[in-house]
Design a protein around this motif. Structure first.
Motif, PDB file in Angstrom:
ATOM      1  N   PRO A  17       0.801  -1.233   0.000  1.00  0.00           N
ATOM      2  CA  PRO A  17       0.000   0.000   0.000  1.00  0.00           C
ATOM      3  C   PRO A  17       0.839   1.291   0.000  1.00  0.00           C
ATOM      4  O   PRO A  17       0.397   2.314  -0.522  1.00  0.00           O
ATOM      5  N   ALA A  18       2.039   1.235   0.539  1.00  0.00           N
ATOM      6  CA  ALA A  18       2.900   2.426   0.566  1.00  0.00           C
ATOM      7  C   ALA A  18       3.389   2.814  -0.825  1.00  0.00           C
ATOM      8  O   ALA A  18       3.873   3.918  -1.027  1.00  0.00           O
ATOM      9  N   LEU A  19       3.255   1.912  -1.791  1.00  0.00           N
ATOM     10  CA  LEU A  19       3.703   2.196  -3.155  1.00  0.00           C
ATOM     11  C   LEU A  19       2.572   2.662  -4.066  1.00  0.00           C
ATOM     12  O   LEU A  19       2.735   2.686  -5.287  1.00  0.00           O
ATOM     13  N   ALA A  20       1.443   3.046  -3.483  1.00  0.00           N
ATOM     14  CA  ALA A  20       0.322   3.526  -4.297  1.00  0.00           C
ATOM     15  C   ALA A  20       0.760   4.754  -5.101  1.00  0.00           C
ATOM     16  O   ALA A  20       1.436   5.641  -4.595  1.00  0.00           O
ATOM     17  N   ALA A  21       0.404   4.779  -6.355  1.00  0.00           N
ATOM     18  CA  ALA A  21       0.730   5.874  -7.283  1.00  0.00           C
ATOM     19  C   ALA A  21       2.223   6.000  -7.563  1.00  0.00           C
ATOM     20  O   ALA A  21       2.685   7.043  -7.996  1.00  0.00           O
ATOM     21  N   ALA A  22       2.963   4.953  -7.335  1.00  0.00           N
ATOM     22  CA  ALA A  22       4.408   4.976  -7.598  1.00  0.00           C
ATOM     23  C   ALA A  22       4.677   4.869  -9.091  1.00  0.00           C
ATOM     24  O   ALA A  22       3.991   4.150  -9.808  1.00  0.00           O
ATOM     25  N   LYS A  23       5.692   5.608  -9.548  1.00  0.00           N
ATOM     26  CA  LYS A  23       6.211   5.447 -10.900  1.00  0.00           C
ATOM     27  C   LYS A  23       7.531   4.712 -10.744  1.00  0.00           C
ATOM     28  O   LYS A  23       8.492   5.246 -10.192  1.00  0.00           O
TER      29      LYS A  23
END
Length: 92
Positions: A17-23
């Motif tokens: 969840p901490a990588l949501a919207a990660a590029k």
């Protein structure tokens, strides 16, 4: 901080969840400054969080280890590499 070149994009079907919207970008680390103009660079291939909206083939500066998560403090991100700068020119 190390120099690398972006060679691809990473797409996740499931992630923390901490990588949501990660590029995420696939990058190739530069193993010797003498090879900066060569393809491939000859170093390790790493997945890095892209803070700079890089494109394929861009030379970038990469923060590794605990420093790679510093821009996100106080949030905790499970990172080991982050692209922190686009390099326009390298002059020695």
């Amino acid at each position: 901080m190390r120099i690398a070149r972006t060679i691809g994009t990473v797409t996740l079907s499931r992630s923390h969840p901490a990588l949501a919207a990660a590029k995420l970008r696939c990058i190739e680390m530069l193993d010797s400054i003498d090879r900066v103009d060569e393809q491939p660079l000859g170093g390790d291939t790493v997945v890095a969080w892209d803070l700079c909206s890089t494109g394929l083939g861009d030379l970038v500066a990469v923060a590794e280890g605990p420093e790679s998560a510093q821009p996100f403090r106080p949030d905790i991100k499970p990172l080991d590499a982050t692209i922190v700068a686009l390099l326009d020119n390298i002059e020695l």
